[in-house]
Design a protein around this motif. Structure first.
Motif, PDB file in Angstrom:
ATOM      1  N   THR A   1       0.816  -1.227   0.000  1.00  0.00           N
ATOM      2  CA  THR A   1       0.000   0.000   0.000  1.00  0.00           C
ATOM      3  C   THR A   1       0.838   1.260   0.000  1.00  0.00           C
ATOM      4  OG1 THR A   1      -0.159   0.031   2.420  1.00  0.00           O
ATOM      5  CG2 THR A   1      -1.892  -1.142   1.224  1.00  0.00           C
ATOM      6  N   GLY A   2       2.154   1.126   0.117  1.00  0.00           N
ATOM      7  CA  GLY A   2       3.025   2.282   0.123  1.00  0.00           C
ATOM      8  C   GLY A   2       3.553   2.613   1.499  1.00  0.00           C
ATOM      9  N   ALA A   3       4.287   3.708   1.583  1.00  0.00           N
ATOM     10  CA  ALA A   3       4.845   4.156   2.848  1.00  0.00           C
ATOM     11  C   ALA A   3       3.761   4.795   3.700  1.00  0.00           C
ATOM     12  CB  ALA A   3       5.977   5.147   2.597  1.00  0.00           C
ATOM     13  N   SER A   4       4.077   4.933   4.989  1.00  0.00           N
ATOM     14  CA  SER A   4       3.107   5.497   5.928  1.00  0.00           C
ATOM     15  C   SER A   4       3.785   6.524   6.812  1.00  0.00           C
ATOM     16  CB  SER A   4       2.516   4.386   6.799  1.00  0.00           C
ATOM     17  OG  SER A   4       1.795   4.919   7.884  1.00  0.00           O
ATOM     18  N   LYS A   5       3.099   7.618   7.078  1.00  0.00           N
ATOM     19  CA  LYS A   5       3.617   8.621   8.002  1.00  0.00           C
ATOM     20  C   LYS A   5       3.471   8.155   9.442  1.00  0.00           C
ATOM     21  CE  LYS A   5       2.828  12.423   4.799  1.00  0.00           C
ATOM     22  NZ  LYS A   5       2.116  13.695   4.514  1.00  0.00           N
ATOM     23  N   HIS A   6       2.692   7.100   9.645  1.00  0.00           N
ATOM     24  CA  HIS A   6       2.533   6.542  10.989  1.00  0.00           C
ATOM     25  C   HIS A   6       3.678   5.599  11.327  1.00  0.00           C
ATOM     26  CE1 HIS A   6       0.038   5.638  14.534  1.00  0.00           C
ATOM     27  NE2 HIS A   6       0.559   4.426  14.445  1.00  0.00           N
ATOM     28  N   VAL A   7       4.271   4.976  10.304  1.00  0.00           N
ATOM     29  CA  VAL A   7       5.390   4.048  10.493  1.00  0.00           C
ATOM     30  C   VAL A   7       6.548   4.539   9.633  1.00  0.00           C
ATOM     31  CG1 VAL A   7       6.180   1.664  10.349  1.00  0.00           C
ATOM     32  CG2 VAL A   7       3.772   2.145  10.801  1.00  0.00           C
ATOM     33  N   SER A   8       7.557   5.080  10.261  1.00  0.00           N
ATOM     34  CA  SER A   8       8.686   5.655   9.528  1.00  0.00           C
ATOM     35  C   SER A   8       9.784   4.611   9.358  1.00  0.00           C
ATOM     36  CB  SER A   8       9.227   6.877  10.277  1.00  0.00           C
ATOM     37  OG  SER A   8       8.239   7.884  10.382  1.00  0.00           O
ATOM     38  N   ASN A   9       9.924   4.078   8.150  1.00  0.00           N
ATOM     39  CA  ASN A   9      10.955   3.068   7.882  1.00  0.00           C
ATOM     40  C   ASN A   9      12.307   3.727   7.645  1.00  0.00           C
ATOM     41  OD1 ASN A   9       8.378   1.803   5.821  1.00  0.00           O
ATOM     42  ND2 ASN A   9       8.889   0.993   7.841  1.00  0.00           N
ATOM     43  N   ASN A  10      13.359   3.076   8.104  1.00  0.00           N
ATOM     44  CA  ASN A  10      14.715   3.563   7.878  1.00  0.00           C
ATOM     45  C   ASN A  10      15.238   3.083   6.537  1.00  0.00           C
ATOM     46  OD1 ASN A  10      14.828   4.721  10.474  1.00  0.00           O
ATOM     47  ND2 ASN A  10      15.452   2.764  11.367  1.00  0.00           N
ATOM     48  N   ASN A  11      16.206   3.803   6.001  1.00  0.00           N
ATOM     49  CA  ASN A  11      16.965   3.367   4.822  1.00  0.00           C
ATOM     50  C   ASN A  11      16.084   3.076   3.611  1.00  0.00           C
ATOM     51  OD1 ASN A  11      19.177   3.432   6.581  1.00  0.00           O
ATOM     52  ND2 ASN A  11      18.990   1.251   7.059  1.00  0.00           N
ATOM     53  N   VAL A  12      15.119   3.938   3.340  1.00  0.00           N
ATOM     54  CA  VAL A  12      14.331   3.804   2.112  1.00  0.00           C
ATOM     55  C   VAL A  12      15.160   4.394   0.976  1.00  0.00           C
ATOM     56  CG1 VAL A  12      12.218   4.441   0.888  1.00  0.00           C
ATOM     57  CG2 VAL A  12      12.138   3.905   3.340  1.00  0.00           C
ATOM     58  N   VAL A  13      15.566   3.549   0.028  1.00  0.00           N
ATOM     59  CA  VAL A  13      16.495   3.979  -1.021  1.00  0.00           C
ATOM     60  C   VAL A  13      15.792   4.293  -2.342  1.00  0.00           C
ATOM     61  CG1 VAL A  13      18.454   2.790   0.005  1.00  0.00           C
ATOM     62  CG2 VAL A  13      16.993   1.570  -1.630  1.00  0.00           C
ATOM     63  N   TYR A  14      14.546   3.845  -2.473  1.00  0.00           N
ATOM     64  CA  TYR A  14      13.789   4.138  -3.697  1.00  0.00           C
ATOM     65  C   TYR A  14      12.319   3.875  -3.413  1.00  0.00           C
ATOM     66  CZ  TYR A  14      12.061   4.099  -8.496  1.00  0.00           C
ATOM     67  OH  TYR A  14      11.364   4.385  -9.639  1.00  0.00           O
ATOM     68  N   SER A  15      11.463   4.604  -4.113  1.00  0.00           N
ATOM     69  CA  SER A  15      10.025   4.355  -3.993  1.00  0.00           C
ATOM     70  C   SER A  15       9.329   4.861  -5.250  1.00  0.00           C
ATOM     71  CB  SER A  15       9.449   5.036  -2.747  1.00  0.00           C
ATOM     72  OG  SER A  15       9.717   6.427  -2.762  1.00  0.00           O
ATOM     73  N   TYR A  16       8.233   4.195  -5.591  1.00  0.00           N
ATOM     74  CA  TYR A  16       7.418   4.631  -6.739  1.00  0.00           C
ATOM     75  C   TYR A  16       5.995   4.141  -6.570  1.00  0.00           C
ATOM     76  CZ  TYR A  16       5.929   5.859 -11.422  1.00  0.00           C
ATOM     77  OH  TYR A  16       5.267   6.431 -12.476  1.00  0.00           O
ATOM     78  N   ASP A  17       5.055   4.967  -7.026  1.00  0.00           N
ATOM     79  CA  ASP A  17       3.629   4.652  -6.950  1.00  0.00           C
ATOM     80  C   ASP A  17       3.147   4.203  -8.326  1.00  0.00           C
ATOM     81  OD1 ASP A  17       0.876   4.602  -6.740  1.00  0.00           O
ATOM     82  OD2 ASP A  17       0.729   6.476  -5.629  1.00  0.00           O
ATOM     83  N   PHE A  18       2.992   2.882  -8.504  1.00  0.00           N
ATOM     84  CA  PHE A  18       2.522   2.352  -9.782  1.00  0.00           C
ATOM     85  C   PHE A  18       1.022   2.548  -9.970  1.00  0.00           C
ATOM     86  CE2 PHE A  18       6.558   0.234  -9.350  1.00  0.00           C
ATOM     87  CZ  PHE A  18       7.036   0.157 -10.651  1.00  0.00           C
ATOM     88  N   ALA A  19       0.302   2.711  -8.888  1.00  0.00           N
ATOM     89  CA  ALA A  19      -1.151   2.888  -8.989  1.00  0.00           C
ATOM     90  C   ALA A  19      -1.509   4.287  -9.466  1.00  0.00           C
ATOM     91  CB  ALA A  19      -1.803   2.614  -7.640  1.00  0.00           C
ATOM     92  N   ASP A  20      -0.794   5.294  -8.958  1.00  0.00           N
ATOM     93  CA  ASP A  20      -1.093   6.683  -9.302  1.00  0.00           C
ATOM     94  C   ASP A  20      -0.049   7.300 -10.222  1.00  0.00           C
ATOM     95  OD1 ASP A  20      -3.454   6.857  -7.623  1.00  0.00           O
ATOM     96  OD2 ASP A  20      -2.085   6.786  -5.911  1.00  0.00           O
ATOM     97  N   ASN A  21       0.945   6.493 -10.620  1.00  0.00           N
ATOM     98  CA  ASN A  21       1.970   6.915 -11.586  1.00  0.00           C
ATOM     99  C   ASN A  21       2.697   8.190 -11.168  1.00  0.00           C
ATOM    100  OD1 ASN A  21       1.458   4.793 -13.533  1.00  0.00           O
ATOM    101  ND2 ASN A  21      -0.456   5.855 -13.990  1.00  0.00           N
ATOM    102  N   ASP A  22       3.187   8.185  -9.937  1.00  0.00           N
ATOM    103  CA  ASP A  22       3.976   9.316  -9.463  1.00  0.00           C
ATOM    104  C   ASP A  22       4.952   8.831  -8.397  1.00  0.00           C
ATOM    105  OD1 ASP A  22       2.614   9.233  -6.926  1.00  0.00           O
ATOM    106  OD2 ASP A  22       0.992  10.422  -7.760  1.00  0.00           O
ATOM    107  N   ASN A  23       5.724   9.755  -7.865  1.00  0.00           N
ATOM    108  CA  ASN A  23       6.746   9.404  -6.883  1.00  0.00           C
ATOM    109  C   ASN A  23       6.275   9.542  -5.444  1.00  0.00           C
ATOM    110  OD1 ASN A  23       8.901   8.799  -8.737  1.00  0.00           O
ATOM    111  ND2 ASN A  23       9.030  10.994  -9.160  1.00  0.00           N
ATOM    112  N   ASP A  24       5.017   9.871  -5.249  1.00  0.00           N
ATOM    113  CA  ASP A  24       4.476  10.027  -3.902  1.00  0.00           C
ATOM    114  C   ASP A  24       3.908   8.691  -3.442  1.00  0.00           C
ATOM    115  OD1 ASP A  24       3.338  10.733  -1.526  1.00  0.00           O
ATOM    116  OD2 ASP A  24       1.811  12.071  -2.384  1.00  0.00           O
TER     117      ASP A  24
END
Length: 304
Positions: free
Chosen positions: A22-45
């Motif tokens: 489901t993506g990243a969460s502001k409630h759970v802050s993961n360490n060492n995130v080196v890349y991310s992409y939103d395939f559902a909404d076609n953006d980097n958020d």
């Protein structure tokens, strides 16, 4: 090489675990995130305002292997609720295949799926699963949370592949969680997935058992690279993890006369977390969509 040689020196450093969720969460802050992409909404958020599921799944993997890098590939749209397009997930898997070497990807976790099957079968991701297997990337898939909804033991359709590792959930007593889908032949391994505390949340589900194995895979691949000079295959990983794990009491199956297999994940890789259990709701026919294998506490926090 044996898991019994593990002494805490290895923590997955230099290895990457991909979370297709489901993506990243502001409630759970993961360490060492080196890349991310939103395939559902076609953006980097990749922050999903409706769900903390992906962040929690990633955190479980990091609780097992504190040094890993995380990649979030979001396949659940901000306005899609708990369902994701089959094709967005396929695109995410294809991205992993293309970028495996660049990010030194050790494992991919998919805590999502649908249905209940009792045999291995091809699905839309069969080709991608095989390519990941060929790259010695361990793909872990949650077995599903809807055991109470089906008359026979089985697992989530997306987990029923010989190229992935299907993960069911057990509790602290090493018994199958009552909600966990499982099958004596199709479940490859089980891990703690009931009464899990993650970043202040109390969660249950095979969603949180699967990333235990994904995190363990990162540690094992780090050891393999250090000691052998190359990664091991998923078959070798599974053989190693099963040989060093604890067998589950067959009495914890919902039906009688089952094999003593599958296994629960043994120390030192099991994550010691706790709290209370959540409720289960039935699944529905997915059509062109798949669902997050999630069980939430009530009320569920929402990111703002």
């Amino acid at each position: 090489m044996s898991a019994s040689n593990y002494n805490g020196v290895y923590d997955g450093s230099g290895m990457t675990v991909v979370i297709i969720d489901t993506g990243a969460s502001k409630h759970v802050s993961n360490n060492n995130v080196v890349y991310s992409y939103d395939f559902a909404d076609n953006d980097n958020d990749v922050y999903n305002p409706g769900f903390y599921h992906g962040g929690a799944v990633a955190q479980v993997a990091q609780d097992v292997a504190s040094g890993i890098n995380i990649i979030h590939l979001k396949v659940f749209g901000d306005n899609q609720g708990d369902k994701a397009s089959l094709h967005d997930v396929e695109a995410a898997l294809q991205w992993v295949i293309k970028n495996s070497e660049k990010y030194n990807i050790a494992s991919v976790n998919m805590s999502l799926g649908f249905g209940n099957v009792t045999n291995y079968a091809n699905n839309i991701y069969t080709d991608e699963y095989q390519k990941l297997d060929d790259l010695d990337i361990i793909t872990t898939v949650a077995a599903g949370n809807f055991a109470k909804s089906y008359a026979t033991d089985g697992i989530n359709e997306l987990a029923a592949s010989e190229s992935v590792i299907a993960v069911s959930a057990v509790d602290y007593k090493n018994k199958f969680a009552d909600f966990s889908q499982k099958h004596s032949d199709l479940t490859d391994i089980s891990a703690l997935g009931k009464n899990v505390s993650v970043a202040g949340l109390t969660l249950s589900g095979t969603s949180y058992a699967a990333p235990v194995i994904a995190g363990a895979a990162a540690i094992i691949q780090q050891i393999a690279l250090d000691k052998l000079g190359h990664k091991i295959t998923d078959e070798q990983f599974l053989d190693l993890i099963q040989k060093t794990a604890d067998k589950i009491d067959p009495a914890s199956y919902s039906t009688a006369a089952k094999s003593t297999q599958p296994f629960a994940l043994a120390s030192p890789f099991s994550v010691k977390l706790m709290e209370k259990v959540d409720s289960v709701t039935p699944t529905i026919d997915p059509g062109n969509y798949i669902y997050a294998c999630l069980l939430y506490t009530s009320p569920s926090p929402r990111d703002s």
